[in-house]
Scaffold this motif. Structure first.
Motif, short mmCIF file in Angstrom:
data_model
loop_
_atom_site.label_atom_id
_atom_site.label_comp_id
_atom_site.label_asym_id
_atom_site.label_seq_id
_atom_site.Cartn_x
_atom_site.Cartn_y
_atom_site.Cartn_z
N PHE A 1 0.83 -1.20 0.00
CA PHE A 1 0.00 0.00 0.00
C PHE A 1 0.87 1.25 0.00
CE2 PHE A 1 -2.73 -3.13 2.28
CZ PHE A 1 -3.77 -3.17 1.36
N VAL A 2 0.40 2.25 -0.75
CA VAL A 2 1.09 3.54 -0.81
C VAL A 2 0.06 4.64 -0.66
CG1 VAL A 2 2.44 5.13 -2.24
CG2 VAL A 2 2.95 2.68 -2.28
N LEU A 3 0.37 5.62 0.18
CA LEU A 3 -0.44 6.82 0.32
C LEU A 3 0.35 7.97 -0.30
CD1 LEU A 3 -2.95 8.24 1.55
CD2 LEU A 3 -1.59 8.59 3.62
N GLU A 4 -0.18 8.54 -1.38
CA GLU A 4 0.51 9.64 -2.04
C GLU A 4 -0.16 10.96 -1.69
OE1 GLU A 4 2.05 11.30 -6.39
OE2 GLU A 4 0.64 9.62 -6.33
N GLN B 1 -5.20 8.53 10.61
CA GLN B 1 -5.27 7.39 11.50
C GLN B 1 -6.23 6.32 10.97
OE1 GLN B 1 -3.30 6.88 14.34
NE2 GLN B 1 -4.11 4.82 13.94
N ALA B 2 -7.37 6.76 10.42
CA ALA B 2 -8.32 5.80 9.86
C ALA B 2 -7.70 5.05 8.69
CB ALA B 2 -9.60 6.52 9.42
N PHE B 3 -6.94 5.75 7.87
CA PHE B 3 -6.28 5.09 6.73
C PHE B 3 -5.27 4.06 7.24
CE2 PHE B 3 -2.84 4.61 3.69
CZ PHE B 3 -3.53 4.36 2.51
N LEU B 4 -4.49 4.44 8.23
CA LEU B 4 -3.48 3.53 8.76
C LEU B 4 -4.12 2.32 9.44
CD1 LEU B 4 -0.98 6.16 10.23
CD2 LEU B 4 -0.75 4.85 8.11
N ASP B 5 -5.27 2.51 10.05
CA ASP B 5 -5.98 1.39 10.66
C ASP B 5 -6.47 0.39 9.61
OD1 ASP B 5 -5.64 2.47 13.18
OD2 ASP B 5 -7.63 3.40 13.26
N ALA B 6 -6.76 0.90 8.42
CA ALA B 6 -7.33 0.07 7.36
C ALA B 6 -6.28 -0.52 6.42
CB ALA B 6 -8.35 0.87 6.55
N HIS B 7 -5.06 -0.01 6.48
CA HIS B 7 -4.00 -0.46 5.55
C HIS B 7 -2.74 -0.76 6.35
CE1 HIS B 7 -6.77 2.02 3.17
NE2 HIS B 7 -6.44 1.26 2.14
N GLU B 8 -2.34 -2.01 6.35
CA GLU B 8 -1.20 -2.42 7.16
C GLU B 8 0.11 -1.91 6.58
OE1 GLU B 8 0.83 -6.46 9.06
OE2 GLU B 8 -0.89 -6.61 7.71
N LYS B 9 0.84 -1.15 7.35
CA LYS B 9 2.18 -0.68 7.03
C LYS B 9 2.32 -0.12 5.61
CE LYS B 9 4.58 -1.79 10.83
NZ LYS B 9 5.46 -0.88 11.58
N PRO B 10 1.60 0.92 5.27
CA PRO B 10 1.76 1.51 3.95
C PRO B 10 3.02 2.37 3.88
CG PRO B 10 0.29 2.87 5.23
CD PRO B 10 0.63 1.67 6.10
N TRP B 11 3.46 2.65 2.67
CA TRP B 11 4.45 3.69 2.43
C TRP B 11 3.70 5.01 2.25
CZ3 TRP B 11 9.60 3.51 2.88
CH2 TRP B 11 10.23 2.27 2.86
N VAL B 12 4.34 6.10 2.62
CA VAL B 12 3.79 7.43 2.38
C VAL B 12 4.76 8.16 1.47
CG1 VAL B 12 2.95 9.58 3.40
CG2 VAL B 12 2.74 7.42 4.67
N THR B 13 4.24 8.84 0.46
CA THR B 13 5.11 9.53 -0.48
C THR B 13 4.43 10.79 -0.99
OG1 THR B 13 6.53 9.21 -2.45
CG2 THR B 13 4.28 8.33 -2.56
N GLY C 1 7.46 3.91 6.11
CA GLY C 1 8.28 5.10 6.02
C GLY C 1 7.73 6.10 5.03
N PHE C 2 8.40 7.24 4.96
CA PHE C 2 8.06 8.31 4.03
C PHE C 2 9.22 8.52 3.07
CE2 PHE C 2 8.66 12.71 2.75
CZ PHE C 2 7.45 13.00 2.14
N MET C 3 8.92 8.62 1.78
CA MET C 3 9.89 9.02 0.78
C MET C 3 9.24 10.08 -0.08
SD MET C 3 11.26 9.18 -2.43
CE MET C 3 10.14 8.15 -3.37
#
Length: 293
Positions: free
Chosen positions: A64-67, A122-134, A158-160
């Motif tokens: 999972f990635v959160l952009e 927080q809701a996103f992180l609860d629903a997606h296990e260990k995503p990357w953030v970019t 982590g964040f990149m």
């Protein structure tokens, strides 16, 4: 993304259906006027740089990635083509419509139209296990975004992403360096930090007046468990960073108690905030709070 000045474009229309990655960066400008780009802090990377930055994200297909702030999708397309499950958060509804059309055939793409500072992280992180953030962060809110992410960094891989070079240097600075400050302490309390690339203005259209940098922030296994008030305490220490600790705290805390705490820790009376690691700051804060003088 960054705030840009003196942007000039004569384009007034944008054909979403026929936009491709090979299109000139100016082809996106028709969907927004100058004031809109300034309001949302939007800019456009060249294809080669976007490809390189996307390739630096150490994620594997299926993760999972959160952009944050995809804009017109310069990074998004490369990330999606790597098989990543991507959720994009974009404040500009016009960009959202462009991206929905551009990536309508990608099952691994989802987009949310909201200011990231109002996004329920927080809701996103609860629903997606260990995503990357970019993301290429808007310069005017990049420190707020990073500061808000840090306490939850352990819930991510982590964040990149990209920020103004000056901000990246402050975030990744070590004690006793000229760029070291309260932001350095905040981030390094939670993250291992590394600057990956320095990116000049020539890689943007139009060219900004500042340099940019990408950085990698990964969760510390031994992240500092900061008590309430700790980071406010640290910020106060850096309000006059060239002064000794006792003098920099003078207006906000009992100076005699500060001096007594420094003596208790057997530190020199000339010690300054820029000399302390996050761990030393925590020891200082705890000793100060426990000091009954």
């Amino acid at each position: 993304m960054i705030i840009l000045e003196n942007i000039d474009s004569n384009l007034q229309t944008f054909d979403v259906a026929h936009h491709t990655q090979a299109s000139t960066p100016f082809s996106i400008f028709g969907i927004m006027d100058r004031a809109r780009r300034r309001k949302f802090g939007q800019n456009f990377l060249d294809v080669e740089t976007a490809t390189a930055i996307a390739g630096d994200l150490p994620a594997e297909a299926g993760e999972f990635v959160l952009e944050i702030g995809p804009g017109h999708g310069a990074l998004t397309e490369h990330l999606l083509n790597r098989g990543l499950e991507l959720t994009a958060v974009e404040i500009d509804e016009q960009c959202v419509e462009v991206l929905k059309e551009k990536f309508k055939d990608y099952k691994n793409f989802n987009i949310v139209n909201i200011d990231f500072l109002k996004f329920d992280l927080q809701a996103f992180l609860d629903a997606h296990e260990k995503p990357w953030v970019t993301g290429n962060l808007p310069y005017n809110v990049s420190t707020a975004i990073i500061a808000g992410l840090m306490p939850r960094l352990h819930l991510t891989k982590g964040f990149m992403g990209m920020v103004q070079l000056e901000v990246a240097e402050r975030i990744c600075a070590a004690p006793c360096s000229s760029n070291y400050g309260s932001l350095s302490v905040l981030v390094s309390a939670f993250a291992n930090t590394q600057i990956l690339r320095k990116i000049g203005p020539e890689h943007f259209t139009p060219k900004p007046n500042v340099d940019s940098a990408t950085m990698l922030l990964t969760p510390r296994e031994d992240a500092i468990q900061a008590p309430d008030g700790f980071f406010d305490f640290v910020r106060t220490a850096f309000t006059q960073k060239r002064k000794t600790l006792a003098n920099s705290f003078g207006r906000n805390y009992d100076k005699k108690k500060i001096q007594a705490t420094i003596e208790l820790l057997d530190w020199p009376t000339t010690i300054r905030a820029e000399e302390l690691s996050p761990e030393q700051f925590l020891n200082f804060y705890k000793a100060f709070k426990d000091n009954l003088l």
